[in-house]
Motif scaffolding. Structure first.
Motif, mmCIF file in Angstrom:
data_model
loop_
_atom_site.group_PDB
_atom_site.id
_atom_site.type_symbol
_atom_site.label_atom_id
_atom_site.label_comp_id
_atom_site.label_asym_id
_atom_site.label_seq_id
_atom_site.Cartn_x
_atom_site.Cartn_y
_atom_site.Cartn_z
ATOM 1 N N GLN A 64 41.244 47.975 26.376
ATOM 2 C CA GLN A 64 41.700 49.324 26.042
ATOM 3 C C GLN A 64 43.150 49.326 25.567
ATOM 4 O O GLN A 64 43.506 50.071 24.648
ATOM 5 N N ALA A 65 43.974 48.452 26.208
ATOM 6 C CA ALA A 65 45.379 48.373 25.799
ATOM 7 C C ALA A 65 45.498 47.840 24.375
ATOM 8 O O ALA A 65 46.305 48.316 23.575
ATOM 9 N N LEU A 125 46.098 49.166 18.495
ATOM 10 C CA LEU A 125 45.520 49.194 17.147
ATOM 11 C C LEU A 125 45.289 50.631 16.655
ATOM 12 O O LEU A 125 44.863 50.851 15.528
ATOM 13 N N GLY A 126 45.573 51.598 17.553
ATOM 14 C CA GLY A 126 45.382 52.991 17.147
ATOM 15 C C GLY A 126 43.945 53.445 17.278
ATOM 16 O O GLY A 126 43.538 54.452 16.710
ATOM 17 N N ILE A 127 43.150 52.666 18.035
ATOM 18 C CA ILE A 127 41.758 53.080 18.260
ATOM 19 C C ILE A 127 41.711 53.791 19.604
ATOM 20 O O ILE A 127 42.149 53.245 20.605
#
Ligand SMILES: [Zn+2]
Length: 192
Positions: A27-28, A33-35
Motif C-alpha cells: 500500500q505504501a 505511485l499515486g495509486i
C-alpha cells in the motif's frame, strides 16, 4: 530480495521496517505511485445486471442463467440498453397465452401449447431494447444486434426462424427435442 533490502525499502517508505513485505508495504508503494489502493476496482457498468433482467434470469436453468448473464454483459458492453423481460414460463402460464386469440379474447401470441415452448423448460428468454426514456424499441436494429451477440455465444436466436420469426427470443441449444424435454420434465430429470 533479502530482508535487509526490504527493511531499507520500508524505511524509505516511512513504514514499520520489519523486513517482511506485506500488505502495508504494497500500500505504501501504491501510495508513492499515486495509486489509491484502498479504492476497490470499479465494476464495469456492463457487469451490473438490472433488477428486471436479474429477476427473469433467476427463473432459468443454471446453464441458461450463465449464458444469459454473459450475453447481457456483452450487449451492455456495446452500449445497448437491453433487458430480459421473460424467462421461465410455467405450463399454466403457457396455457393462458395459448388460449389468447383462441378461447380467450385478444390477438394470438403463441403457437405453442404447454410443453411446446422452450420457455417452459427454463432454457429460453425474451429481450427488448429500451430507449433513453425507458420505452421498449421492438423494431430497433439493435434487437438484431442482440440476437447476433447471442449467436456469437452459441445460442439459438428466434430472429432466424421463419414461422413465426421471433426476434426477441434466445435459447440454449439443448441438443434435445421438445418431446425429450417433456419426457425429462415428467420424470423429474434435468433438462439442460
Ligand atoms: Zn421467447
Amino acid at each position: 530480495m533479502s530482508a535487509t533490502h526490504w527493511t531499507r525499502i520500508q524505511k524509505f517508505l516511512g513504514i514499520t521496517a520489519d523486513g517482511v513485505p506485506g500488505n502495508q508495504t504494497a500500500q505504501a508503494v501504491a501510495s508513492r505511485l499515486g495509486i489509491d489502493a484502498a479504492t476497490p476496482a470499479a465494476i464495469p457498468s456492463s457487469a451490473i445486471i438490472d433488477p428486471r433482467s436479474e429477476a427473469n434470469i433467476a427463473t432459468l436453468a443454471p446453464s441458461a442463467q450463465a449464458k444469459a448473464r454473459e450475453w447481457l454483459a456483452k450487449c451492455r458492453a456495446e452500449g445497448i440498453n437491453v433487458k430480459v423481460i421473460c424467462g421461465l414460463r410455467s405450463y399454466d402460464e403457457q396455457a393462458g397465452l395459448y388460449a389468447q386469440g383462441r378461447t380467450k379474447p385478444g390477438p394470438k401470441v403463441t403457437n405453442a401449447m404447454p410443453g411446446y415452448s422452450w420457455h417452459n423448460f427454463g432454457v429460453a428468454w425474451d429481450f427488448v431494447v429500451f430507449d433513453a426514456n425507458g420505452r421498449p424499441q421492438w423494431e430497433s436494429p439493435l434487437m438484431e444486434r442482440c440476437g447476433m451477440i447471442g449467436e456469437e455465444l452459441g445460442l439459438e436466436w428466434g430472429g432466424r426462424w421463419k414461422s413465426p420469426q421471433d426476434t426477441p427470443h434466445l435459447q440454449l441449444k439443448t441438443g434435445i427435442t421438445l418431446a425429450e424435454a417433456r419426457r425429462r420434465r415428467k420424470n423429474g430429470e434435468q433438462i439442460a
